[in-house]
Design a protein around this motif. Structure first.
Motif, short mmCIF file in Angstrom:
data_model
loop_
_atom_site.label_atom_id
_atom_site.label_comp_id
_atom_site.label_asym_id
_atom_site.label_seq_id
_atom_site.Cartn_x
_atom_site.Cartn_y
_atom_site.Cartn_z
N ASP A 45 -21.81 33.24 -2.17
CA ASP A 45 -20.95 32.12 -2.55
C ASP A 45 -19.48 32.40 -2.23
O ASP A 45 -18.60 31.68 -2.67
CB ASP A 45 -21.10 31.82 -4.04
N ASN A 46 -19.19 33.44 -1.48
CA ASN A 46 -17.87 33.86 -1.01
C ASN A 46 -16.99 34.49 -2.08
O ASN A 46 -15.83 34.79 -1.80
CB ASN A 46 -17.11 32.72 -0.33
N ALA A 47 -17.47 34.70 -3.28
CA ALA A 47 -16.66 35.34 -4.31
C ALA A 47 -16.38 36.80 -3.94
O ALA A 47 -15.24 37.26 -4.01
CB ALA A 47 -17.35 35.25 -5.67
N ALA A 48 -17.41 37.54 -3.53
CA ALA A 48 -17.22 38.95 -3.16
C ALA A 48 -16.40 39.07 -1.88
O ALA A 48 -15.61 40.01 -1.73
CB ALA A 48 -18.57 39.63 -2.99
N GLU A 49 -16.55 38.14 -0.96
CA GLU A 49 -15.78 38.18 0.29
C GLU A 49 -14.29 38.06 0.03
O GLU A 49 -13.48 38.69 0.69
CB GLU A 49 -16.23 37.08 1.25
N ILE A 50 -13.92 37.22 -0.92
CA ILE A 50 -12.51 37.06 -1.25
C ILE A 50 -11.94 38.37 -1.76
O ILE A 50 -10.84 38.78 -1.37
CB ILE A 50 -12.32 35.92 -2.28
N GLU A 51 -12.69 39.07 -2.60
CA GLU A 51 -12.22 40.35 -3.12
C GLU A 51 -12.17 41.42 -2.03
O GLU A 51 -11.27 42.25 -2.00
CB GLU A 51 -13.10 40.80 -4.29
N ILE A 52 -13.13 41.38 -1.11
CA ILE A 52 -13.11 42.32 0.01
C ILE A 52 -11.91 42.03 0.90
O ILE A 52 -11.22 42.95 1.36
CB ILE A 52 -14.44 42.25 0.80
N VAL A 104 -20.03 51.97 7.74
CA VAL A 104 -20.52 51.41 6.48
C VAL A 104 -20.78 49.92 6.66
O VAL A 104 -19.97 49.21 7.27
CB VAL A 104 -19.49 51.62 5.34
N LEU A 105 -21.91 49.46 6.12
CA LEU A 105 -22.24 48.04 6.11
C LEU A 105 -22.10 47.55 4.67
O LEU A 105 -22.83 48.00 3.79
CB LEU A 105 -23.67 47.82 6.62
N LEU A 106 -21.12 46.66 4.43
CA LEU A 106 -20.95 46.04 3.12
C LEU A 106 -21.74 44.74 3.12
O LEU A 106 -21.41 43.82 3.85
CB LEU A 106 -19.49 45.71 2.83
N VAL A 107 -22.78 44.66 2.31
CA VAL A 107 -23.60 43.47 2.24
C VAL A 107 -23.20 42.68 1.00
O VAL A 107 -23.14 43.22 -0.11
CB VAL A 107 -25.11 43.82 2.17
N THR A 108 -22.91 41.40 1.20
CA THR A 108 -22.59 40.51 0.09
C THR A 108 -23.60 39.38 0.07
O THR A 108 -24.07 38.93 1.11
CB THR A 108 -21.18 39.93 0.22
N GLY A 109 -23.93 38.94 -1.12
CA GLY A 109 -24.86 37.82 -1.26
C GLY A 109 -26.31 38.27 -1.25
O GLY A 109 -26.65 39.34 -0.75
N ASP A 149 -25.27 39.49 -6.57
CA ASP A 149 -26.25 38.86 -5.68
C ASP A 149 -26.82 39.87 -4.69
O ASP A 149 -28.02 39.90 -4.44
CB ASP A 149 -25.62 37.69 -4.92
N ALA A 150 -25.97 40.71 -4.12
CA ALA A 150 -26.44 41.70 -3.15
C ALA A 150 -27.19 42.84 -3.84
O ALA A 150 -28.07 43.46 -3.24
CB ALA A 150 -25.27 42.25 -2.35
N CYS A 151 -26.85 43.13 -5.09
CA CYS A 151 -27.51 44.23 -5.80
C CYS A 151 -28.91 43.85 -6.27
O CYS A 151 -29.84 44.65 -6.14
CB CYS A 151 -26.67 44.65 -7.00
N ILE A 188 -28.40 35.23 -9.56
CA ILE A 188 -29.01 34.04 -10.14
C ILE A 188 -29.97 33.37 -9.17
O ILE A 188 -30.73 32.50 -9.57
CB ILE A 188 -27.94 33.02 -10.60
N TYR A 189 -29.94 33.80 -7.91
CA TYR A 189 -30.82 33.21 -6.90
C TYR A 189 -32.16 33.94 -6.79
O TYR A 189 -33.04 33.52 -6.05
CB TYR A 189 -30.12 33.19 -5.55
N ARG A 190 -32.30 35.06 -7.51
CA ARG A 190 -33.52 35.86 -7.43
C ARG A 190 -34.72 34.99 -7.82
O ARG A 190 -34.70 34.27 -8.80
CB ARG A 190 -33.42 37.04 -8.38
N GLY A 191 -35.75 35.07 -7.02
CA GLY A 191 -36.98 34.33 -7.31
C GLY A 191 -37.00 32.90 -6.80
O GLY A 191 -38.00 32.21 -6.95
#
Length: 172
Positions: free
Chosen positions: A53-60, A86-91, A120-122, A126-129
């Motif tokens: 949802d771009n929340a983590a991207e903004i912080e990165i 390093v590969l930073l995965v978000t979402g 979300d990446a961990c 809320i999208y799990r399942g």
């Protein structure tokens, strides 16, 4: 017209921000020492948005602003996975991004590390399942470090990178 000039000349309401955050400076200096020992003076990071949802991207992205300025410590963001350490995965990993995420990881040279940034990446968050989501990054990639939060702050991201560098040092 007089009102506009009076706004320019009167004392400002906002407070003064500190020039440097000592906690950020300390962590970045430690990261720099670890980078010098492990990667030869620079750490290249490729950020992969796998369905966020771009929340983590903004912080990165905040890591590159004038306040944090991580490039002065040898951390740079690269466009190609072929240049990344390093590969930073978000979402959360979506079905549509699974093959692209795997290809990105496969294109990275060794040694390579994967960091899941954000809830979300961990875990899938809320999208799990849901029908469109496989889950967290560990569903298809070997995750070396998880940085939870929704979103994690730049300081938490830096602390996670420091922990990654220290764990990578112990593996050797």
């Amino acid at each position: 017209m007089v009102n506009a000039f009076s706004c320019l000349l009167k004392k400002k309401v906002t407070g003064n921000l500190p020039v440097q955050d000592e906690e950020v400076e300390r962590i970045c200096r430690e990261i720099k020492r670890e980078i010098d020992a492990r990667f030869g003076r620079s750490l290249a990071i490729r950020e992969l948005d796998a369905g966020s949802d771009n929340a983590a991207e903004i912080e990165i992205n905040n890591l590159n602003n004038a306040y944090y300025d991580v490039e002065r410590f040898g951390i740079s963001f690269v466009a190609s996975p072929r240049h990344a350490d390093v590969l930073l995965v978000t979402g959360a990993i979506t079905h549509n991004m699974a093959i692209a995420a795997q290809k990105t990881y496969d294109a990275m040279p060794s040694p390579k590390f994967v960091v899941a940034v954000g809830d979300d990446a961990c875990t899938g968050g809320i999208y799990r399942g849901t029908y469109a989501v496989l889950g967290g990054a560990e569903e298809i990639l070997p995750v070396d470090m998880k940085i939870p939060g929704n979103p994690p702050t730049p300081l938490q991201i830096l602390t996670g990178l420091l922990a990654l560098m220290r764990s990578a040092q112990k593996k050797d």
